[in-house]
Design a protein around this motif. Structure first.
Motif, PDB file in Angstrom:
ATOM      1  N   CYS A 147       0.834  -1.215   0.000  1.00  0.00           N
ATOM      2  CA  CYS A 147       0.000   0.000   0.000  1.00  0.00           C
ATOM      3  C   CYS A 147       0.864   1.259   0.000  1.00  0.00           C
ATOM      4  CB  CYS A 147      -0.929  -0.001   1.207  1.00  0.00           C
ATOM      5  SG  CYS A 147      -2.194  -1.292   1.173  1.00  0.00           S
ATOM      6  N   ALA A 148       1.976   1.214   0.772  1.00  0.00           N
ATOM      7  CA  ALA A 148       2.850   2.378   0.829  1.00  0.00           C
ATOM      8  C   ALA A 148       3.511   2.635  -0.524  1.00  0.00           C
ATOM      9  CB  ALA A 148       3.911   2.171   1.914  1.00  0.00           C
ATOM     10  N   ARG A 149       3.918   1.586  -1.229  1.00  0.00           N
ATOM     11  CA  ARG A 149       4.554   1.765  -2.533  1.00  0.00           C
ATOM     12  C   ARG A 149       3.554   2.290  -3.570  1.00  0.00           C
ATOM     13  NH1 ARG A 149       8.030  -3.300  -4.367  1.00  0.00           N
ATOM     14  NH2 ARG A 149       8.087  -1.923  -6.211  1.00  0.00           N
ATOM     15  N   LEU A 150       2.344   1.781  -3.528  1.00  0.00           N
ATOM     16  CA  LEU A 150       1.330   2.272  -4.463  1.00  0.00           C
ATOM     17  C   LEU A 150       1.020   3.735  -4.197  1.00  0.00           C
ATOM     18  CD1 LEU A 150      -1.104  -0.808  -4.486  1.00  0.00           C
ATOM     19  CD2 LEU A 150       0.406  -0.083  -6.333  1.00  0.00           C
ATOM     20  N   MET A 151       0.880   4.100  -2.943  1.00  0.00           N
ATOM     21  CA  MET A 151       0.600   5.489  -2.607  1.00  0.00           C
ATOM     22  C   MET A 151       1.771   6.402  -2.973  1.00  0.00           C
ATOM     23  SD  MET A 151      -2.288   6.425  -1.455  1.00  0.00           S
ATOM     24  CE  MET A 151      -3.820   5.813  -0.792  1.00  0.00           C
ATOM     25  N   ALA A 152       2.994   5.912  -2.765  1.00  0.00           N
ATOM     26  CA  ALA A 152       4.153   6.729  -3.101  1.00  0.00           C
ATOM     27  C   ALA A 152       4.220   7.021  -4.594  1.00  0.00           C
ATOM     28  CB  ALA A 152       5.425   6.016  -2.632  1.00  0.00           C
ATOM     29  N   GLU A 153       3.913   6.023  -5.423  1.00  0.00           N
ATOM     30  CA  GLU A 153       3.929   6.271  -6.864  1.00  0.00           C
ATOM     31  C   GLU A 153       2.800   7.198  -7.274  1.00  0.00           C
ATOM     32  OE1 GLU A 153       4.112   3.890 -11.141  1.00  0.00           O
ATOM     33  OE2 GLU A 153       4.082   2.778  -9.251  1.00  0.00           O
ATOM     34  N   LEU A 154       1.636   7.069  -6.636  1.00  0.00           N
ATOM     35  CA  LEU A 154       0.540   7.983  -6.938  1.00  0.00           C
ATOM     36  C   LEU A 154       0.920   9.420  -6.598  1.00  0.00           C
ATOM     37  CD1 LEU A 154      -2.565   5.920  -5.739  1.00  0.00           C
ATOM     38  CD2 LEU A 154      -2.078   6.642  -8.072  1.00  0.00           C
TER      39      LEU A 154
ATOM     40  N   ALA B 204      -1.111  12.323  -8.544  1.00  0.00           N
ATOM     41  CA  ALA B 204      -2.507  11.987  -8.300  1.00  0.00           C
ATOM     42  C   ALA B 204      -2.945  12.372  -6.908  1.00  0.00           C
ATOM     43  CB  ALA B 204      -2.734  10.491  -8.526  1.00  0.00           C
ATOM     44  N   VAL B 205      -1.997  12.389  -5.947  1.00  0.00           N
ATOM     45  CA  VAL B 205      -2.299  12.749  -4.560  1.00  0.00           C
ATOM     46  C   VAL B 205      -1.379  13.899  -4.181  1.00  0.00           C
ATOM     47  CG1 VAL B 205      -2.430  11.949  -2.185  1.00  0.00           C
ATOM     48  CG2 VAL B 205      -2.939  10.374  -4.041  1.00  0.00           C
ATOM     49  N   LYS B 206      -1.954  14.985  -3.727  1.00  0.00           N
ATOM     50  CA  LYS B 206      -1.187  16.121  -3.268  1.00  0.00           C
ATOM     51  C   LYS B 206      -1.086  16.068  -1.749  1.00  0.00           C
ATOM     52  CE  LYS B 206      -2.490  19.163  -7.077  1.00  0.00           C
ATOM     53  NZ  LYS B 206      -3.108  20.452  -7.446  1.00  0.00           N
TER      54      LYS B 206
ATOM     55  N   HIS C  72     -10.658  10.617  -3.336  1.00  0.00           N
ATOM     56  CA  HIS C  72     -12.110  10.549  -3.517  1.00  0.00           C
ATOM     57  C   HIS C  72     -12.561   9.095  -3.712  1.00  0.00           C
ATOM     58  CE1 HIS C  72     -12.188  14.913  -3.854  1.00  0.00           C
ATOM     59  NE2 HIS C  72     -11.202  14.815  -4.731  1.00  0.00           N
ATOM     60  N   CYS C  73     -12.083   8.244  -2.847  1.00  0.00           N
ATOM     61  CA  CYS C  73     -12.451   6.831  -2.917  1.00  0.00           C
ATOM     62  C   CYS C  73     -13.945   6.680  -2.664  1.00  0.00           C
ATOM     63  CB  CYS C  73     -11.658   6.022  -1.899  1.00  0.00           C
ATOM     64  SG  CYS C  73     -12.077   4.263  -1.865  1.00  0.00           S
ATOM     65  N   PRO C  74     -14.672   5.950  -3.517  1.00  0.00           N
ATOM     66  CA  PRO C  74     -16.118   5.813  -3.314  1.00  0.00           C
ATOM     67  C   PRO C  74     -16.503   4.873  -2.184  1.00  0.00           C
ATOM     68  CG  PRO C  74     -15.426   4.533  -5.220  1.00  0.00           C
ATOM     69  CD  PRO C  74     -14.218   5.270  -4.751  1.00  0.00           C
ATOM     70  N   ASP C  75     -15.537   4.100  -1.661  1.00  0.00           N
ATOM     71  CA  ASP C  75     -15.836   3.162  -0.574  1.00  0.00           C
ATOM     72  C   ASP C  75     -15.825   3.932   0.740  1.00  0.00           C
ATOM     73  OD1 ASP C  75     -15.994   1.043   1.250  1.00  0.00           O
ATOM     74  OD2 ASP C  75     -14.914  -0.306  -0.113  1.00  0.00           O
ATOM     75  N   ARG C  76     -17.010   4.221   1.274  1.00  0.00           N
ATOM     76  CA  ARG C  76     -17.102   5.032   2.495  1.00  0.00           C
ATOM     77  C   ARG C  76     -16.501   4.321   3.705  1.00  0.00           C
ATOM     78  NH1 ARG C  76     -20.966   9.054   2.034  1.00  0.00           N
ATOM     79  NH2 ARG C  76     -20.887   9.848  -0.106  1.00  0.00           N
ATOM     80  N   ALA C  77     -16.577   2.989   3.735  1.00  0.00           N
ATOM     81  CA  ALA C  77     -16.047   2.267   4.883  1.00  0.00           C
ATOM     82  C   ALA C  77     -14.535   2.419   4.991  1.00  0.00           C
ATOM     83  CB  ALA C  77     -16.436   0.786   4.785  1.00  0.00           C
TER      84      ALA C  77
ATOM     85  N   GLU D 140      -6.429   3.440  -9.841  1.00  0.00           N
ATOM     86  CA  GLU D 140      -5.987   4.828  -9.771  1.00  0.00           C
ATOM     87  C   GLU D 140      -4.574   4.992 -10.339  1.00  0.00           C
ATOM     88  OE1 GLU D 140      -7.485   7.743  -8.671  1.00  0.00           O
ATOM     89  OE2 GLU D 140      -9.300   6.538  -8.814  1.00  0.00           O
ATOM     90  N   LEU D 141      -3.720   4.010 -10.085  1.00  0.00           N
ATOM     91  CA  LEU D 141      -2.359   4.089 -10.599  1.00  0.00           C
ATOM     92  C   LEU D 141      -2.341   3.914 -12.117  1.00  0.00           C
ATOM     93  CD1 LEU D 141       0.596   4.408  -9.992  1.00  0.00           C
ATOM     94  CD2 LEU D 141       0.734   1.966  -9.475  1.00  0.00           C
TER      95      LEU D 141
END
Length: 357
Positions: A43-50, A55-57, A91-96, A122-123
């Protein structure tokens, strides 16, 4: 059983997405959940590339953090807290998953698969957007086209789309250079030309055009515009007379007349006598357009004949109307009656003689 099969299919799809993105060495991490360090590392690697792709500020507030990869105490809660904030930024549509209690949501069956599937999509989208060329600032400052320019641009785009569909080519991606698109069209047309019968698609103008010929071509184009404008004016006048004749009846004075006007007026206003013939139409004309085929020829009748042509009309009554058989009316004389009625004696009146047989 059905739920387990659905999760197995979802897990296989996520594994394929990770391999397509170049993330290898994470088999079965989603099944272990947030307690697994490999899952948190993925998850950390995916977020870092985003974040690298924009894609993420990240909002750095006093040295804001990236997703932690350490295994110390409280690491799981800290990672999940940061992950929930990143998901809200995406803006993830999964509210949970975006809620405050992300740890509880990820412990549910299939939640980790949903998270990885969302991050993978997203990636993929961020990588595709990165391939688009940057917009020229000078072009961005220009006002968008409006009016006639916008209509012409939309018409050219529509013609280009129809051309691509006819040739079986896919739609170009945004940012494709015009030269590349023209080369693709030329290659596809050159590939299809040998399959046509000999002599097909021969241009009507087969010689090169110099300055005098371009002027003659412009004069020819203007003559065609005038000719087509005259024909369209004639057809529109016939249309106006035909539609106006419907308003002469008694029904037209009622609500039916207003209904006809509501339907016909918008259609009529869209029809203009101006023709859209251009030099491009003349250059695209083929040699077969110069051959005049009579409408009654055998070749033309093959496409127009139908069963109604074999029906013969019987004898019809003679309705007259031949001026050479009519005679001018002559005056006749009538004597006075004894009862004093009728016309005065000696007065003439005009009558119509019977037609000679």
């Amino acid at each position: 059983m059905e739920g387990e099969e659905a999760r197995a299919r979802e897990g296989a799809a996520v594994a394929r997405d990770l391999l397509a993105l170049g993330y290898e060495g994470f088999p079965g991490t989603a099944a272990l959940g947030p307690l697994c360090p490999d899952f948190r590392a993925l998850c950390a690697r995916l977020m870092a590339e985003l974040e690298t792709l924009g894609a993420v500020k990240r909002e750095r507030e006093g040295g804001a953090e990236v997703l932690s990869l350490s295994d110390g105490p409280g690491t799981e809660e800290e990672v999940l807290r940061q992950l929930a904030g990143r998901l809200r930024a995406l803006h993830c549509p999964d509210r949970a998953l975006c809620g405050g209690d992300c740890a509880t949501a990820l412990r549910e069956p299939g939640a980790c698969l949903r998270l990885l599937r969302f991050l993978c999509t997203e990636l993929q989208a961020a990588r595709l957007l990165r391939l688009r060329p940057p917009l020229d600032p000078s072009l961005a400052a220009l006002p968008p086209p409006s009016g006639k320019e916008a209509e012409e641009g939309a018409g050219m785009v529509q013609e280009l789309i129809l051309t691509l569909q006819a040739l079986g080519l896919p739609r170009p991606t945004p940012g494709t250079p015009a030269s590349r698109l023209l080369w693709d069209l030329h290659a596809k047309i050159s590939e299809l030309l040998p399959s046509l019968p000999p002599g097909s698609l021969q241009p009507l103008l087969s010689y090169s055009l110099d300055a005098p010929r371009w002027e003659a071509l412009e004069s020819l184009c203007q003559s065609l515009r005038d000719q087509y404008c005259c024909r369209r004016c004639l057809l529109l006048k016939r249309l106006d007379l035909t539609t106006s004749s419907f308003h002469w009846s008694d029904r037209a004075e009622q609500a039916q007349g207003e209904a006809m006007k509501a339907v016909l007026i918008p259609v009529r206003e869209a029809l203009t006598p101006e023709s859209d013939v251009s030099i491009a139409h003349i250059l695209a004309a083929r040699a077969d357009l110069s051959r005049l085929v009579p409408a009654t020829s055998k070749a033309a009748r093959q496409g127009t004949c139908c069963a109604i042509n074999k029906v013969l009309m019987g004898n019809v009554p003679d309705r007259g109307g031949r001026p050479n058989e009519l005679e001018a009316p002559m005056p006749t004389w009538q004597s006075r009656r004894q009862d004093g009625g009728g016309r005065k004696a000696g007065c003439q009146y005009w009558g119509r003689k019977k037609k000679k047989k």
